[in-house]
Design a protein around this motif. Structure first.
Motif: not given
Length: 262
Positions: A46-50, A57-70
């Motif tokens: 995420d280039p625009n970290s919350p 701190w670094v966040r990677y995120h995406g959707k896998f099947k029915g899950l939102n992963l952070n």
């Protein structure tokens, strides 16, 4: 002064029967975790970290099947340039991740030392049943219990059975080595594995009532014949690869299930 009661109940039970949809994965080190997991689940940084401006701190995120992963990593220490390991960074980033992403479940994935006398071998994958500290020594009644900070991890009997994972108690401290006092406390904690972040993640998850599970892979044998630092570095790459694959299996198992089905 009122007595401090240590929690002996599982971290945050819930009656919510909706399928789990939002997971935060907290890792301590960049090695392996941000590579295989981000590739396997097609997570992107995420280039625009919350998170607050200036923190590493670094966040990677995406959707896998029915899950939102952070996937959350504390990042590199700005002063030394090494991974921000230890309880302080892990507690801070866990708190920030819960506030930002409101997860249904936290997974703390990381490496650990293991005791061969208690059945651990290099490469073993453990699910922690309990988390406690071994280096917060406060020899005053009740404060001593606060220092140990023992907490139950969220129980996942179906996951453990399905994936044939070992279950053991986890002890956490801010040092890679182990002093005689640490060893005595680890023995009192009845721990098979030892890390540098688990109990801190458990503390925050318990405070904010988010179920948390702990997946730990053994890199070194603490009561073996090799120096801990040497064995840790020797096995780190291979063991973190095995850890990432185990976490992938855990996430595949979780997909489509509610908390009570774990």
């Amino acid at each position: 002064m009122a007595a401090v009661q240590q929690s002996d109940a599982p971290l945050a039970s819930t009656t919510d029967e909706k399928p789990i949809s939002n997971i935060v994965i907290v890792i301590a080190m960049q090695t392996g975790g941000t590579t295989l997991l981000s590739i396997n689940f097609e997570l992107i940084e995420d280039p625009n970290s919350p998170f607050p401006e200036g923190v590493p701190w670094v966040r990677y995120h995406g959707k896998f099947k029915g899950l939102n992963l952070n996937l959350i990593w504390p990042g590199k220490d700005p002063s030394s340039g090494v991974d921000s390991v230890g309880t302080i960074s892990s507690a801070l980033v866990t708190y920030a991740a819960i506030q930002s992403f409101k997860p249904d479940l936290i997974i703390n994935a990381g490496t650990a030392g293991g005791f061969k006398a208690r059945g651990a071998s290099v490469g073993d994958i453990f699910i922690a049943s309990d988390c406690a500290f071994h280096d917060r020594r406060i020899p005053i009644p009740v404060f001593d219990l606060y220092g140990v900070g023992s907490r139950k991890a969220f129980e996942t009997p179906n996951l453990v059975k399905e994936l044939n994972l070992k279950v053991a108690k986890l002890s956490t401290g801010d040092s890679l080595d182990m002093t005689p006092q640490d060893e005595s406390s680890i023995t009192a904690n009845d721990a098979t594995v030892k890390d540098m972040e688990g109990a801190a993640v458990a503390y925050v998850a318990d405070l904010l009532k988010v179920p948390a599970i702990f997946v730990k892979a053994v890199t070194d044998i603490i009561d073996g014949d090799k120096p801990t630092a040497e064995e840790f570095l020797q096995n780190l790459a291979a063991v973190t690869s095995a850890l990432d694959l185990a976490v992938e299996q855990v996430i595949n198992f979780i997909d489509g299930k509610c908390i009570s089905e774990l």
